[in-house]
Write a protein that holds these residues in place. Structure first.
Motif, PDB file in Angstrom:
ATOM      1  N   ALA A 253     127.487  91.179 102.602  1.00 24.55           N
ATOM      2  CA  ALA A 253     127.317  89.788 102.171  1.00 24.55           C
ATOM      3  C   ALA A 253     128.620  89.307 101.546  1.00 24.55           C
ATOM      4  O   ALA A 253     129.458  90.102 101.110  1.00 24.55           O
ATOM      5  N   ARG A 254     128.773  87.967 101.515  1.00 23.85           N
ATOM      6  CA  ARG A 254     129.963  87.347 100.925  1.00 23.85           C
ATOM      7  C   ARG A 254     129.534  86.082 100.204  1.00 23.85           C
ATOM      8  O   ARG A 254     128.776  85.276 100.742  1.00 23.85           O
ATOM      9  N   ALA A 255     129.988  85.934  98.977  1.00 26.39           N
ATOM     10  CA  ALA A 255     129.724  84.717  98.207  1.00 26.39           C
ATOM     11  C   ALA A 255     131.001  84.362  97.466  1.00 26.39           C
ATOM     12  O   ALA A 255     131.373  85.017  96.496  1.00 26.39           O
ATOM     13  N   GLY A 256     131.686  83.313  97.926  1.00 30.32           N
ATOM     14  CA  GLY A 256     132.955  82.933  97.316  1.00 30.32           C
ATOM     15  C   GLY A 256     133.972  84.048  97.455  1.00 30.32           C
ATOM     16  O   GLY A 256     134.264  84.517  98.553  1.00 30.32           O
ATOM     17  N   ARG A 257     134.501  84.504  96.309  1.00 26.82           N
ATOM     18  CA  ARG A 257     135.499  85.572  96.334  1.00 26.82           C
ATOM     19  C   ARG A 257     134.874  86.970  96.250  1.00 26.82           C
ATOM     20  O   ARG A 257     135.589  87.963  96.185  1.00 26.82           O
ATOM     21  N   HIS A 258     133.566  87.058  96.255  1.00 23.30           N
ATOM     22  CA  HIS A 258     132.881  88.334  96.089  1.00 23.30           C
ATOM     23  C   HIS A 258     132.378  88.846  97.437  1.00 23.30           C
ATOM     24  O   HIS A 258     131.675  88.133  98.159  1.00 23.30           O
ATOM     25  N   VAL A 259     132.751  90.072  97.786  1.00 21.06           N
ATOM     26  CA  VAL A 259     132.384  90.661  99.062  1.00 21.06           C
ATOM     27  C   VAL A 259     131.679  91.995  98.791  1.00 21.06           C
ATOM     28  O   VAL A 259     132.219  92.862  98.099  1.00 21.06           O
ATOM     29  N   LEU A 260     130.479  92.142  99.333  1.00 14.56           N
ATOM     30  CA  LEU A 260     129.717  93.373  99.168  1.00 14.56           C
ATOM     31  C   LEU A 260     129.969  94.260 100.383  1.00 14.56           C
ATOM     32  O   LEU A 260     129.687  93.869 101.519  1.00 14.56           O
ATOM     33  N   LEU A 261     130.523  95.450 100.157  1.00 13.90           N
ATOM     34  CA  LEU A 261     130.917  96.362 101.236  1.00 13.90           C
ATOM     35  C   LEU A 261     130.091  97.647 101.180  1.00 13.90           C
ATOM     36  O   LEU A 261     129.788  98.163 100.103  1.00 13.90           O
ATOM     37  N   PHE A 262     129.759  98.159 102.357  1.00 20.66           N
ATOM     38  CA  PHE A 262     128.946  99.362 102.489  1.00 20.66           C
ATOM     39  C   PHE A 262     129.681 100.346 103.396  1.00 20.66           C
ATOM     40  O   PHE A 262     130.078 100.009 104.513  1.00 20.66           O
ATOM     41  N   ALA A 263     129.899 101.583 102.918  1.00 19.37           N
ATOM     42  CA  ALA A 263     130.550 102.620 103.717  1.00 19.37           C
ATOM     43  C   ALA A 263     129.482 103.372 104.510  1.00 19.37           C
ATOM     44  O   ALA A 263     128.813 104.274 103.994  1.00 19.37           O
ATOM     45  N   ASP A 264     129.298 102.972 105.743  1.00 23.81           N
ATOM     46  CA  ASP A 264     128.301 103.582 106.616  1.00 23.81           C
ATOM     47  C   ASP A 264     128.881 104.881 107.193  1.00 23.81           C
ATOM     48  O   ASP A 264     129.901 104.845 107.888  1.00 23.81           O
ATOM     49  N   ASN A 265     128.255 106.018 106.927  1.00 27.16           N
ATOM     50  CA  ASN A 265     128.823 107.300 107.350  1.00 27.16           C
ATOM     51  C   ASN A 265     127.728 108.342 107.519  1.00 27.16           C
ATOM     52  O   ASN A 265     126.562 108.111 107.169  1.00 27.16           O
ATOM     53  N   ASP A 266     128.108 109.480 108.049  1.00 27.15           N
ATOM     54  CA  ASP A 266     127.150 110.569 108.264  1.00 27.15           C
ATOM     55  C   ASP A 266     127.537 111.815 107.464  1.00 27.15           C
ATOM     56  O   ASP A 266     127.259 112.941 107.887  1.00 27.15           O
ATOM     57  N   ALA A 267     128.164 111.613 106.300  1.00 19.78           N
ATOM     58  CA  ALA A 267     128.613 112.740 105.492  1.00 19.78           C
ATOM     59  C   ALA A 267     127.487 113.389 104.692  1.00 19.78           C
ATOM     60  O   ALA A 267     127.653 114.487 104.162  1.00 19.78           O
ATOM     61  N   GLY A 268     126.362 112.695 104.560  1.00 18.18           N
ATOM     62  CA  GLY A 268     125.246 113.278 103.834  1.00 18.18           C
ATOM     63  C   GLY A 268     125.237 112.917 102.359  1.00 18.18           C
ATOM     64  O   GLY A 268     126.175 112.297 101.829  1.00 18.18           O
ATOM     65  N   ALA A 269     124.166 113.340 101.675  1.00 18.71           N
ATOM     66  CA  ALA A 269     123.967 112.957 100.271  1.00 18.71           C
ATOM     67  C   ALA A 269     124.963 113.602  99.331  1.00 18.71           C
ATOM     68  O   ALA A 269     125.203 113.099  98.230  1.00 18.71           O
ATOM     69  N   ALA A 270     125.562 114.732  99.729  1.00 17.58           N
ATOM     70  CA  ALA A 270     126.476 115.438  98.835  1.00 17.58           C
ATOM     71  C   ALA A 270     127.925 114.985  98.988  1.00 17.58           C
ATOM     72  O   ALA A 270     128.831 115.628  98.458  1.00 17.58           O
ATOM     73  N   ALA A 271     128.158 113.881  99.692  1.00 18.39           N
ATOM     74  CA  ALA A 271     129.521 113.428  99.964  1.00 18.39           C
ATOM     75  C   ALA A 271     130.156 112.823  98.715  1.00 18.39           C
ATOM     76  O   ALA A 271     129.480 112.322  97.823  1.00 18.39           O
ATOM     77  N   ASP A 272     131.486 112.891  98.680  1.00 21.36           N
ATOM     78  CA  ASP A 272     132.269 112.241  97.633  1.00 21.36           C
ATOM     79  C   ASP A 272     132.967 111.024  98.224  1.00 21.36           C
ATOM     80  O   ASP A 272     133.323 111.000  99.415  1.00 21.36           O
ATOM     81  N   TYR A 273     133.192 109.999  97.364  1.00 18.97           N
ATOM     82  CA  TYR A 273     133.783 108.745  97.818  1.00 18.97           C
ATOM     83  C   TYR A 273     134.921 108.344  96.884  1.00 18.97           C
ATOM     84  O   TYR A 273     134.876 108.600  95.683  1.00 18.97           O
ATOM     85  N   VAL A 308     135.903 109.350 102.428  1.00 19.81           N
ATOM     86  CA  VAL A 308     134.626 110.049 102.306  1.00 19.81           C
ATOM     87  C   VAL A 308     134.837 111.489 102.750  1.00 19.81           C
ATOM     88  O   VAL A 308     135.459 111.742 103.787  1.00 19.81           O
ATOM     89  N   TRP A 309     134.342 112.434 101.943  1.00 20.35           N
ATOM     90  CA  TRP A 309     134.504 113.821 102.331  1.00 20.35           C
ATOM     91  C   TRP A 309     133.349 114.665 101.807  1.00 20.35           C
ATOM     92  O   TRP A 309     132.663 114.312 100.853  1.00 20.35           O
ATOM     93  N   ASN A 310     133.131 115.780 102.506  1.00 18.01           N
ATOM     94  CA  ASN A 310     132.193 116.795 102.056  1.00 18.01           C
ATOM     95  C   ASN A 310     132.796 118.164 102.347  1.00 18.01           C
ATOM     96  O   ASN A 310     133.995 118.265 102.661  1.00 18.01           O
ATOM     97  N   GLU A 311     132.029 119.223 102.274  1.00 17.62           N
ATOM     98  CA  GLU A 311     132.573 120.558 102.461  1.00 17.62           C
ATOM     99  C   GLU A 311     133.049 120.801 103.887  1.00 17.62           C
ATOM    100  O   GLU A 311     133.905 121.671 104.115  1.00 17.62           O
ATOM    101  N   ALA A 312     132.544 120.045 104.839  1.00 16.81           N
ATOM    102  CA  ALA A 312     132.857 120.310 106.244  1.00 16.81           C
ATOM    103  C   ALA A 312     133.915 119.388 106.832  1.00 16.81           C
ATOM    104  O   ALA A 312     134.538 119.715 107.844  1.00 16.81           O
ATOM    105  N   GLY A 313     134.127 118.213 106.255  1.00 16.27           N
ATOM    106  CA  GLY A 313     135.077 117.286 106.872  1.00 16.27           C
ATOM    107  C   GLY A 313     135.374 116.105 105.980  1.00 16.27           C
ATOM    108  O   GLY A 313     134.897 116.015 104.839  1.00 16.27           O
ATOM    109  N   ALA A 314     136.178 115.192 106.506  1.00 11.79           N
ATOM    110  CA  ALA A 314     136.581 114.016 105.746  1.00 11.79           C
ATOM    111  C   ALA A 314     136.941 112.892 106.705  1.00 11.79           C
ATOM    112  O   ALA A 314     137.213 113.124 107.890  1.00 11.79           O
ATOM    113  N   ALA A 315     136.929 111.686 106.186  1.00 10.00           N
ATOM    114  CA  ALA A 315     137.321 110.514 106.974  1.00 10.00           C
ATOM    115  C   ALA A 315     137.869 109.449 106.032  1.00 10.00           C
ATOM    116  O   ALA A 315     137.469 109.363 104.866  1.00 10.00           O
ATOM    117  N   VAL A 316     138.807 108.652 106.546  1.00 10.37           N
ATOM    118  CA  VAL A 316     139.394 107.544 105.791  1.00 10.37           C
ATOM    119  C   VAL A 316     139.294 106.291 106.650  1.00 10.37           C
ATOM    120  O   VAL A 316     139.573 106.325 107.849  1.00 10.37           O
TER     121      VAL A 316
END
Length: 329
Positions: A253-273, A308-316
């Motif tokens: 979503a976007r409202a004025g200067r505010h943008v809501l962003l979502f990192a859609d990924n398959d790293a799982g619940a234990a991922a770091d961001y 985004v990364w976990n024990e098995a992989g990472a992505a940027v």
């Protein structure tokens, strides 16, 4: 539409943002009950143009760009010689003329304009019409100049030019066409017709002006994919990357200067961001959801990265934002 985030279902903040963001895309308060009633009443007057009913952006199919119908002004007086001459001048008849802009070149600030008029009143028009911008959401768009108005089949052609770049998409302006028509009593009356125009983005590297009653498509480059890492296909070795993660950044979503962003990924619940932006500030709603507040002014195009990364992989993933700084709220 709900998104499952690292912290669960998207927080209630999304509900508060989607409404103003949708209204911004469709021209502010154009989708109220009152405006819909006005459009219903205008349908009773026959229009010479194939117009669809205006409405909010449709829910896009997966991987397709969203679109909406540009607002249609109330019809006003029917575009018939007898009707136009029967009311005091100037006569408001938004079905008496319609402006379209084609061949838009953003870098040069030029476009080819055309004023289409119904065949019933075309022979009664005296002289050439005047085309002016009645209202716009930026001073640059308001300053559109019109030259070389020429009579052609079905209407009039003209050249449009803007002295300053118009920024990006989602700009809106209302153009008025004014002309005189001859009446049966030997006199003339002035007719004024409004056309709404939205600057749309039907492709990721293309911009176009869309007129009242037509579909405006918005395709924004939200994210640019970073190269996938080279990884081993052996799952039992000691290499730090054992798999490639899927990652994309979605503008929710976007409202004025505010943008809501979502990192859609398959790293799982234990991922770091980790989120970083070149300008503005970010507020962490969840590990994979941030609210990016863009600066009021910028010398360039803000961008950011999420890792985004976990024990098995990472992505940027890299992401950019297209913002018209002059009109940012």
């Amino acid at each position: 539409m709900a998104f499952m985030t690292a912290g669960g279902v998207m927080p209630a903040l999304l509900v508060a943002m989607v409404v103003p963001a949708t209204e911004a895309c469709s021209g502010g308060g154009e989708l109220t009950a009152d405006s819909r009633d006005g459009e219903a009443e205008s349908d009773a007057v026959a229009t010479p143009f194939p117009l669809e009913e205006a409405g909010p952006p449709a829910e896009p199919e997966p991987w397709k760009c969203p679109s909406y119908i540009v607002e249609i002004p109330p019809a006003g007086t029917p575009a018939e010689p007898g009707q136009l001459c029967a009311v005091p001048s100037p006569v408001s008849s938004n079905v008496a003329a319609r402006v379209t802009l084609s061949n838009y070149v953003r870098d040069k600030g030029t476009a080819t304009g055309f004023v289409s008029v119904p065949p019933d009143i075309e022979p009664t028009i005296v002289g050439l019409p005047t085309i002016t911008v009645q209202s716009a959401d930026s001073a640059e768009a308001m300053a559109m100049s019109v030259t070389n108005v020429t009579k052609v089949t079905g209407g009039y052609q003209f050249d449009a030019r803007w002295a300053e770049p118009l920024g990006w998409w989602r700009m809106q302006m209302t153009v008025q066409t004014s002309f005189a028509v001859s009446c049966g009593d030997g006199g003339t009356t002035t007719v004024e017709a409004l056309t709404k125009l939205d600057l749309c983005k039907p492709d990721y590297d293309e911009y176009e002006w869309v007129s009242s009653g037509e579909a405006c498509t918005i395709c924004e480059v939200i994210a640019e994919m970073a190269p996938s890492p080279i990884v081993s296909d052996k799952t039992g070795d000691d290499l730090p990357l054992g798999m490639v993660l899927r990652l994309r950044v979605v503008e929710v979503a976007r409202a004025g200067r505010h943008v809501l962003l979502f990192a859609d990924n398959d790293a799982g619940a234990a991922a770091d961001y980790e989120w970083r932006v070149s300008e503005g500030s970010i507020e962490h709603i969840a590990d994979d959801v941030v609210l990016w507040t863009l600066p009021e002014k910028s010398s360039g195009t803000p961008f950011g990265q999420v890792a985004v990364w976990n024990e098995a992989g990472a992505a940027v993933e890299n992401f950019i934002s297209s913002v018209t700084w002059q009109v940012a709220a």
